[in-house]
Motif scaffolding. Structure first.
Motif, short mmCIF file in Angstrom:
data_model
loop_
_atom_site.label_atom_id
_atom_site.label_comp_id
_atom_site.label_asym_id
_atom_site.label_seq_id
_atom_site.Cartn_x
_atom_site.Cartn_y
_atom_site.Cartn_z
N SER B 52 37.41 46.81 41.46
CA SER B 52 37.17 48.00 40.64
C SER B 52 35.70 48.40 40.81
CB SER B 52 37.45 47.73 39.16
OG SER B 52 36.40 46.94 38.62
N LYS B 53 35.33 49.54 40.26
CA LYS B 53 33.96 50.02 40.43
C LYS B 53 32.93 49.05 39.88
CE LYS B 53 35.01 54.92 40.70
NZ LYS B 53 35.09 56.18 39.96
N SER B 54 33.26 48.43 38.75
CA SER B 54 32.26 47.53 38.17
C SER B 54 32.09 46.26 39.01
CB SER B 54 32.62 47.18 36.72
OG SER B 54 33.86 46.53 36.68
N TRP B 55 33.06 45.99 39.86
CA TRP B 55 32.96 44.82 40.73
C TRP B 55 32.32 45.14 42.07
CZ3 TRP B 55 34.25 39.67 40.06
CH2 TRP B 55 34.87 39.36 38.83
N ARG B 56 32.14 46.41 42.31
CA ARG B 56 31.73 46.86 43.64
C ARG B 56 30.55 46.06 44.20
NH1 ARG B 56 31.47 51.95 46.98
NH2 ARG B 56 30.83 50.88 48.90
#
Lengths: 163, 298
Positions: B52-56
């Motif tokens: 996800s974006k927060s994991w990018r």
């Protein structure tokens, strides 16, 4: 302190849902947060732990007692940790790692982090998202671009429909 | 996909089965996510960027890099370019965490399948990056440095490690140094040891270019584990392969010594290594064996 009185000192810990727990000071000071309180002399009464619920605190105390009963033998400690964490689901692990972080217990924090990492190993992206409740907020185009950028990391990984 | 979201963290599949109940790993603070990613292999760590974006970018700031070509499924060019890209990222840290562990294992078998251009490309990447890691601020926080050339064939490929003479080796905090199939000049090795006063583990396998390794307290105040291995096929009568390992008994911190196929070994002092826990059999090619057999490490 224990050495002065001859009997083990016991501390009382209070969870954020008002459960009280007795724990030997020698085990409790595995937590640097608690150790600092003891050293500063503010562990006389009840120690409130505002960020930990009763269920998690009970589990952490089980761990504190278990690990501090093992003499300095890193391998035995490791196998205790493995066994202790083996049957925990993600929700419990997440609570524990947060508690370990709050209590400043690096050995438990690392053990839980390693356990979560172990669960993620070689798993498909879709599986990890489902297992750990991760919402995919990429657009399909964005996701494809990130995948393309790190294409090599998808070799030898379990696949699923979502991947 | 037949998936719908019922409440935060509860994902229900098409058949109604729930996978997660209420908690999302993404709710954990960034530092804990980083700790989790720390324990993953390089591939698994990088792949979390797709979650996800927060994991990018979580993986970009992990303090350990672990490149093992044998665990890499792509071809050599893809492997090297992944190594390059990642190192580039660490070299220009915007918010990157300091690098504490560096492990690069590259395979260069000299067999009928080897291709000169592949070796050349690998050597170029090593020549560029190894000095950068060791002599710039990238090395200043290093705890572990492992460089392995994996080469199943004889004679094994030996990478010639050259560090710029005019540059200081920065890794003052290094505790673990491990080199496999690396040619390192005596002066270069001595400089390295002098620059790394905290070494607890020193492992040299199939390394060339060394004449003497003097384990003495002056240089090794904290050494616990010492390994020196010369592969049997590399041993010949050529004087250049002879390495003298001197172990002084003022290195009281030593716990394990593993020496295989050394040309000469000397123990200095009263032969008292109080902390030695277990040692591997020391096999010697060219020394008086009785000298070792009577030693307390047996």
């Amino acid at each position: 302190m224990a050495a002065e009185t001859g009997t083990p000192t016991t501390l009382t810990l209070k969870s954020n849902d008002d459960e009280l727990f007795s724990v030997a000071e020698s085990a409790a000071i595995l937590s640097v947060t608690i150790r600092n309180m003891v050293e500063d002399g503010c562990a006389g009464g009840v120690i409130p732990l505002d960020n930990v619920d009763g269920k998690t605190l009970a589990s952490v105390i089980t761990y504190m007692n278990g690990i501090s009963a093992i003499p300095a033998d890193e391998e035995k400690k490791k196998s205790y940790r493995d066994k202790f964490l083996s049957d925990k689901d993600f929700e419990t692990l997440a609570d524990m790692v947060l508690a370990a972080n709050y209590l400043n217990m690096s050995c438990l924090m690392d053990a839980v982090s390693a356990k979560i990492a172990q669960v993620m190993e070689k798993k498909s992206v879709g599986w990890v998202r489902r297992k750990f409740g991760i919402e995919n907020d990429y657009t399909p185009e964005e996701e494809a671009a990130v995948k393309e950028e790190h294409k090599w990391t998808f070799e030898g990984v379990e696949t699923d429909d979502d991947n | 996909r037949g998936m719908m979201k019922r409440a935060k963290g509860v994902v229900v599949d098409g058949d109604g089965s729930e996978y997660s109940t209420g908690k999302s790993i993404s709710d954990l603070p960034e530092e804990l996510l980083q700790r989790i990613v720390y324990f993953l292999s390089q591939g698994d760590a990088v792949r979390t960027s797709v979650l996800s974006k927060s994991w990018r970018h979580v993986w970009c700031t992990r303090p350990n890099l672990d490149f093992s070509e044998t665990a890499f499924r792509g071809n050599k060019h893809e492997f090297l370019s992944a190594v390059e890209k990642t190192l580039q990222r660490y070299r220009n840290p915007v918010d990157a965490q300091p690098l504490s562990e560096f492990h690069l294992s590259i395979s260069l078998p000299l067999d009928e399948h080897h291709r000169d251009d592949e070796i050349e490309e690998s050597v170029l990447v090593l020549d560029k990056w190894i000095p950068i890691v060791l002599t710039t601020t990238m090395g200043a926080t290093l705890d572990k440095f492992r460089l392995s050339i994996v080469s199943g064939k004889y004679p094994s490929f030996v990478y010639d490690l050259i560090l710029p003479i005019d540059k200081k080796i920065q890794c003052e905090r290094l505790r673990v140094l491990s080199l496999q199939n690396v040619f390192i000049k005596q002066e270069c090795f001595d400089k390295m040891v002098l620059s790394c006063p905290l070494l607890t583990t020193l492992s040299l396998e199939g390394c060339r270019g060394l004449k003497t390794i003097k384990l003495e307290k002056r240089l090794y105040k904290h050494l616990n584990h010492f390994t020196f291995i010369n592969h049997i096929e590399e041993y010949d009568d050529d004087e250049r392969t002879i390495v003298v390992v001197e172990i002084h008994d003022d290195v009281q911190t030593l716990e394990t010594i593993k020496i295989v196929f050394v040309a000469a070994i000397h123990f200095h002092g009263g032969h008292k290594f109080n902390n030695l826990k277990n040692t591997y059999p020391i096999r010697l090619v060219r020394t008086s064996l009785h000298e070792v057999e009577h030693h307390t490490i047996y």
